[in-house]
Enzyme design. Structure first.
Site, PDB file in Angstrom:
ATOM      1  N   ASP A 141     -38.766 -20.862  14.050  1.00  0.00           N
ATOM      2  CA  ASP A 141     -39.459 -20.244  15.214  1.00  0.00           C
ATOM      3  C   ASP A 141     -38.936 -18.860  15.198  1.00  0.00           C
ATOM      4  O   ASP A 141     -38.863 -17.989  16.289  1.00  0.00           O
ATOM      5  CB  ASP A 141     -38.763 -20.721  16.451  1.00  0.00           C
ATOM      6  CG  ASP A 141     -39.686 -20.307  17.651  1.00  0.00           C
ATOM      7  OD1 ASP A 141     -39.146 -20.334  18.872  1.00  0.00           O
ATOM      8  OD2 ASP A 141     -40.672 -19.906  17.598  1.00  0.00           O
ATOM      9  N   LYS A 144     -43.110 -15.356  11.292  1.00  0.00           N
ATOM     10  CA  LYS A 144     -44.095 -16.050  10.275  1.00  0.00           C
ATOM     11  C   LYS A 144     -43.945 -15.757   8.903  1.00  0.00           C
ATOM     12  O   LYS A 144     -44.042 -16.586   8.015  1.00  0.00           O
ATOM     13  CB  LYS A 144     -45.560 -16.095  10.851  1.00  0.00           C
ATOM     14  CG  LYS A 144     -46.036 -14.422  10.901  1.00  0.00           C
ATOM     15  CD  LYS A 144     -47.408 -14.211  11.509  1.00  0.00           C
ATOM     16  CE  LYS A 144     -47.806 -13.036  12.085  1.00  0.00           C
ATOM     17  NZ  LYS A 144     -47.627 -11.793  11.159  1.00  0.00           N
ATOM     18  N   ASP A 169     -42.908 -23.830  14.792  1.00  0.00           N
ATOM     19  CA  ASP A 169     -43.646 -23.166  15.970  1.00  0.00           C
ATOM     20  C   ASP A 169     -44.497 -22.269  15.583  1.00  0.00           C
ATOM     21  O   ASP A 169     -44.609 -21.564  14.382  1.00  0.00           O
ATOM     22  CB  ASP A 169     -42.710 -22.558  16.818  1.00  0.00           C
ATOM     23  CG  ASP A 169     -43.378 -22.117  18.191  1.00  0.00           C
ATOM     24  OD1 ASP A 169     -42.865 -21.158  19.046  1.00  0.00           O
ATOM     25  OD2 ASP A 169     -44.383 -23.040  18.759  1.00  0.00           O
ATOM     26  N   ASN A 170     -45.842 -22.004  16.369  1.00  0.00           N
ATOM     27  CA  ASN A 170     -46.750 -20.861  16.116  1.00  0.00           C
ATOM     28  C   ASN A 170     -47.549 -20.906  15.048  1.00  0.00           C
ATOM     29  O   ASN A 170     -47.745 -19.854  14.327  1.00  0.00           O
ATOM     30  CB  ASN A 170     -46.093 -19.527  16.180  1.00  0.00           C
ATOM     31  CG  ASN A 170     -45.011 -19.484  17.342  1.00  0.00           C
ATOM     32  OD1 ASN A 170     -43.936 -19.211  17.053  1.00  0.00           O
ATOM     33  ND2 ASN A 170     -45.631 -19.310  18.554  1.00  0.00           N
ATOM     34  N   GLU A 199     -47.094 -20.797  24.600  1.00  0.00           N
ATOM     35  CA  GLU A 199     -46.069 -20.785  25.809  1.00  0.00           C
ATOM     36  C   GLU A 199     -47.053 -19.898  26.909  1.00  0.00           C
ATOM     37  O   GLU A 199     -47.356 -18.979  26.785  1.00  0.00           O
ATOM     38  CB  GLU A 199     -44.714 -20.161  25.666  1.00  0.00           C
ATOM     39  CG  GLU A 199     -44.683 -19.024  24.876  1.00  0.00           C
ATOM     40  CD  GLU A 199     -44.682 -19.063  23.176  1.00  0.00           C
ATOM     41  OE1 GLU A 199     -45.019 -20.123  22.763  1.00  0.00           O
ATOM     42  OE2 GLU A 199     -44.424 -18.298  22.557  1.00  0.00           O
TER      43      GLU A 199
HETATM   44  O1  LIG Z   1     -42.567 -13.485  16.872  1.00  0.00           O
HETATM   45  C1  LIG Z   1     -42.368 -14.821  17.268  1.00  0.00           C
HETATM   46  N1  LIG Z   1     -41.464 -15.215  16.933  1.00  0.00           N
HETATM   47  C2  LIG Z   1     -41.270 -16.597  17.457  1.00  0.00           C
HETATM   48  N2  LIG Z   1     -42.109 -17.310  18.344  1.00  0.00           N
HETATM   49  C3  LIG Z   1     -43.066 -16.370  18.584  1.00  0.00           C
HETATM   50  C4  LIG Z   1     -43.972 -17.074  19.600  1.00  0.00           C
HETATM   51  O2  LIG Z   1     -43.832 -18.315  20.003  1.00  0.00           O
HETATM   52  C5  LIG Z   1     -45.021 -16.162  20.131  1.00  0.00           C
HETATM   53  C6  LIG Z   1     -45.334 -15.157  19.599  1.00  0.00           C
HETATM   54  C7  LIG Z   1     -46.423 -14.334  20.183  1.00  0.00           C
HETATM   55  C8  LIG Z   1     -47.489 -14.755  20.411  1.00  0.00           C
HETATM   56  C9  LIG Z   1     -48.792 -14.283  20.838  1.00  0.00           C
HETATM   57  C10 LIG Z   1     -48.712 -12.892  20.984  1.00  0.00           C
HETATM   58  F1  LIG Z   1     -49.670 -12.196  21.303  1.00  0.00           F
HETATM   59  C11 LIG Z   1     -47.537 -12.281  20.646  1.00  0.00           C
HETATM   60  C12 LIG Z   1     -46.391 -12.711  20.372  1.00  0.00           C
HETATM   61  C13 LIG Z   1     -44.552 -14.393  18.524  1.00  0.00           C
HETATM   62  C14 LIG Z   1     -43.420 -15.134  18.365  1.00  0.00           C
HETATM   63 MG   LIG Z   2     -42.239 -19.387  18.826  1.00  0.00          MG
END
Ligand SMILES: O=c1[nH]cnc2c(O)cc(-c3ccc(F)cc3)cc12
Ligand SMILES: [Mg+2]
Length: 214
Positions: A141, A144, A169-170, A199
């Site tokens: 997490d 990416k 995740d993601n 989330e």
């Molecule tokens: O960078 C991330 N690391 C880990 N988890 C993430 C996560 O759960 C969501 C996002 C994220 C998702 C959509 C957005 F518009 C902007 C950021 C980034 C990370």
């Molecule tokens: Mg995440």
């Protein structure tokens, strides 16, 4: 410019949660991030999937890549059996400083080892620094672009064993297409996608569970 987002999340925990009560810490963060300001915690919906996989694996050794404020650290650590450890790696020192306080507020500091630094440098040191033979469970997490290199590093360092479970995740949002190709095409992994939502939003996201077959 005032407090950072992680600092505001810590304040919400200190205001609304009960010390030593992990469930209340999780609920306080989810309420704040759903109603006040979005933050990149795994969240309550994907968090239930995380809980079910952690409970199923019941790991003796667990690794989390990407601590952020410690939300998923608390989710995982609260489910671990006595005497088991969760090692969580965080690159950003400001995030790590807040996470330590949130993990401590939940009363889980004795089950968690938070290490600051780049995962690519820290993974090869796991055996010697923490006496780890292999990880039963890994939660990816962090960033990416590190999912594939860090998975390969875990393999090369002999930190995965037959049956080790990776949960990422993601994989849809922001998306990790290279990682999905890697774990879905490599015969050494048995992969499954758990559809969910990003989330605190209605945007699709999901978790990929991959069992290392050795
Ligand atoms: O960078 C991330 N690391 C880990 N988890 C993430 C996560 O759960 C969501 C996002 C994220 C998702 C959509 C957005 F518009 C902007 C950021 C980034 C990370
Ligand atoms: Mg995440």
């Amino acid at each position: 410019t005032g407090l950072s987002r992680p600092q505001r999340i810590l304040k919400a925990v200190q205001k609304n949660a009960t010390k030593g009560n992990p469930e209340s810490v999780i609920a306080a963060i989810d309420h704040y991030c759903r109603h006040s300001e979005w933050a990149m915690n795994v969240g309550d919906e994907k968090g239930l999937i995380l809980d079910s996989v952690v409970t199923e694996v019941n790991p003796s050794t667990a690794l989390e890549l990407g601590t952020y404020c410690g939300y998923s650290t608390v989710r995982i650590a609260r489910l671990l059996s006595p005497g088991t450890k969760l090692i969580t790696l965080e690159f950003n020192p400001d995030y790590a400083a807040i996470a330590r306080q949130i993990i401590a507020y939940a009363g889980l500091q004795d089950k968690v080892i938070l290490v600051e630094g780049p995962s690519g440098d820290l993974i090869p040191k796991m055996k010697q620094q923490h006496g780890i033979k292999s990880f039963d469970f890994v939660f990816l997490d962090h960033w990416k672009d590190r999912y594939v290199p860090d998975t390969k590093l875990l393999e090369e360092c002999g930190l995965l064993r037959k049956g080790s479970v990776l949960l990422a995740d993601n994989v849809i949002c922001p998306g990790t297409p290279e990682y999905l190709k890697y774990v879905r095409n490599d015969p050494r992994y048995e992969s499954r996608y758990f559809k969910s939502n990003l989330e605190y939003t209605k945007v699709e996201d999901g978790l990929e569970k991959s069992v290392f077959l050795g």
